[in-house]
Design an enzyme around this catalytic site. Structure first.
Site, PDB file in Angstrom:
ATOM      1  N   GLN A 202       0.818  -1.212   0.000  1.00 19.61           N
ATOM      2  CA  GLN A 202       0.000   0.000   0.000  1.00 19.61           C
ATOM      3  C   GLN A 202       0.854   1.265   0.000  1.00 19.61           C
ATOM      4  O   GLN A 202       0.458   2.287  -0.575  1.00 19.61           O
ATOM      5  CB  GLN A 202      -0.927   0.015   1.229  1.00 19.61           C
ATOM      6  CG  GLN A 202      -1.902  -1.139   1.321  1.00 19.61           C
ATOM      7  CD  GLN A 202      -3.000  -1.074   0.271  1.00 19.61           C
ATOM      8  OE1 GLN A 202      -3.299  -0.036  -0.283  1.00 19.61           O
ATOM      9  NE2 GLN A 202      -3.597  -2.219  -0.004  1.00 19.61           N
ATOM     10  N   CYS A 362      -9.187  -8.810   4.719  1.00 20.90           N
ATOM     11  CA  CYS A 362      -8.047  -9.684   5.067  1.00 20.90           C
ATOM     12  C   CYS A 362      -7.290  -9.126   6.268  1.00 20.90           C
ATOM     13  O   CYS A 362      -6.050  -9.096   6.286  1.00 20.90           O
ATOM     14  CB  CYS A 362      -7.112  -9.874   3.870  1.00 20.90           C
ATOM     15  SG  CYS A 362      -7.858 -10.722   2.480  1.00 20.90           S
TER      16      CYS A 362
END
Length: 403
Positions: A202, A362
């Site tokens: 990310q 997740c």
């Protein structure tokens, strides 16, 4: 100044309709859409250069090998690695983390050793460490977050000890967009002789990374979150660590000599790249990096932060909406609606052509810490604009009224 209209024109997926509505794609933290130049790079490889690399003597394989290794050099420069030998191609960040766990960790950990993991991690940066802990007798230790969904540096300092051998954490978390203090974490870990694994999946999309200055021992990321295809990822490791690690997968390319009396392995990076690699994916990843570098990264982030701020200001006015772990100047916004299942909200938005993510993302431990079963996550990319936000806000207001 960014020309968002011009940027949007480069993404063919954004020109379609979903449920008879123009698509508004707000799930870039899961995977980004791909610009035409990246799609063209894949098509060009399969149309013209399709051949295996580092094998054969014909022109196509020479061309493919040249492009494949040029892509590795591109990534080397992009993240500030000291050598292309430190760049290992993987299928993504998940495979890269498993490779580290099953080669470096499995061969160095002993019973009683500890692996410190942030509470806010994606499952991909938790489960591989749990598996290797079971294999070696090591122990996984949770580093908690603060009430603001930030890495608890005080708790981390108290947990660090001579038992700490590995610290694993994301640069930026995928649910709340929390930027974790990887610089301080690495410095403190090295003081007790621990190795740090940074999940950059990310983070690398939103900030410049120099792994040498960072002094990261390992750094991993996936192409598909960086406007590149799925199925290609990068494992960076310090040269001395990679050289000491045994291979993970056995097969072609990763060997120098095979006989029934024994096998000698290739030098880096080939030692970790058994079999036919994702040549098109590597080339397209380099294309995506080069495309992204044509823009001012600070301008991109300022644009994304503007979208996030406008969304936050609007949603925070809605009584039934609870924004979780809000991080200013991030690329995501996560919320729940009182008494309503997150999936129901996402379904109503989808009916209006708006793609968001609903679920646990997740990140079960983070959901448990937030005391929720799941959330709705809005995540922005370079191609989103203020009109997308206006439609999103109107759709959420409609959902609130309906539900």
């Amino acid at each position: 100044m960014l020309d968002i209209s011009h940027i949007r024109e480069q993404f063919p997926a954004l020109k379609q309709e979903v449920n008879q509505q123009p698509l508004i794609y707000l799930d870039s933290a899961a995977t980004t859409q791909k610009p035409q130049v990246v799609i063209n790079a894949i098509s060009q490889y399969y149309s013209k250069q399709n051949a295996n690399v580092h094998r054969g003597s014909h022109s196509l394989t020479a061309q493919a090998t040249s492009q494949f290794e040029a892509a590795r050099a591109c990534v080397t420069e992009f993240i500030g690695a000291s050598s292309p030998k430190e760049i290992i191609w993987t299928r993504g960040a998940t495979e890269a983390l498993n490779l580290i766990a099953q080669t470096y960790a499995r061969n160095t950990l002993q019973a009683g050793d500890e692996i410190l993991i942030s509470e806010m991690e994606h499952h991909a940066n938790i489960v591989p460490w749990q598996i290797v802990a079971e294999q070696t007798g090591a122990k996984v230790v949770k580093v908690p977050m603060t009430p603001e969904c930030l890495f608890d540096m005080s708790a981390y300092n108290s947990l660090l000890s001579d038992k700490t051998k590995i610290v694993a954490l994301a640069q930026v978390t995928n649910v709340t967009g929390s930027r974790q203090p990887i610089e301080q974490v690495i410095e403190k870990a090295h003081q007790v002789g621990a190795v740090v694994v940074v999940d950059g999946a990310q983070g690398i999309v939103h900030e410049a990374v120099d792994v040498t200055k960072l002094d990261a021992d390992f750094y991993v990321f996936s192409g598909h979150k960086l406007y590149a295809p799925a199925g290609i990822g990068v494992l960076y490791g310090k040269l001395e660590l990679l050289e000491a690690m045994p291979p993970w997968h056995g097969g072609g390319k990763m060997v120098e000599k095979v006989s029934f009396s024994g096998t000698t392995y290739s030098e880096l990076p080939g030692k970790f790249e058994a079999g036919t690699p994702n040549v098109a994916g590597a080339i397209a990843l380099a294309t995506a990096i080069e495309w992204l570098q044509t823009f001012d990264q600070q301008a991109i982030e300022a644009h994304i932060h503007q979208l996030q701020t406008k969304t936050y200001n609007a949603l925070s006015q809605l009584e039934d909406i609870n924004i979780l772990g809000y991080q200013p100047n991030a690329s995501v916004l996560t919320f729940v609606m009182e008494g309503v299942h997150h999936q129901d909200i996402a379904t109503l938005l989808d009916q209006q052509g708006i793609a968001v993510r609903a679920g646990h993302h997740c990140a079960h431990p983070l959901m448990d810490a937030l005391n929720v079963k799941g959330t709705v996550r809005i995540s922005f990319g370079v191609y989103n604009n203020l009109d997308d936000v206006d439609r999103l806000i109107a759709a959420i207001e409609k959902a609130v009224d309906m539900l």
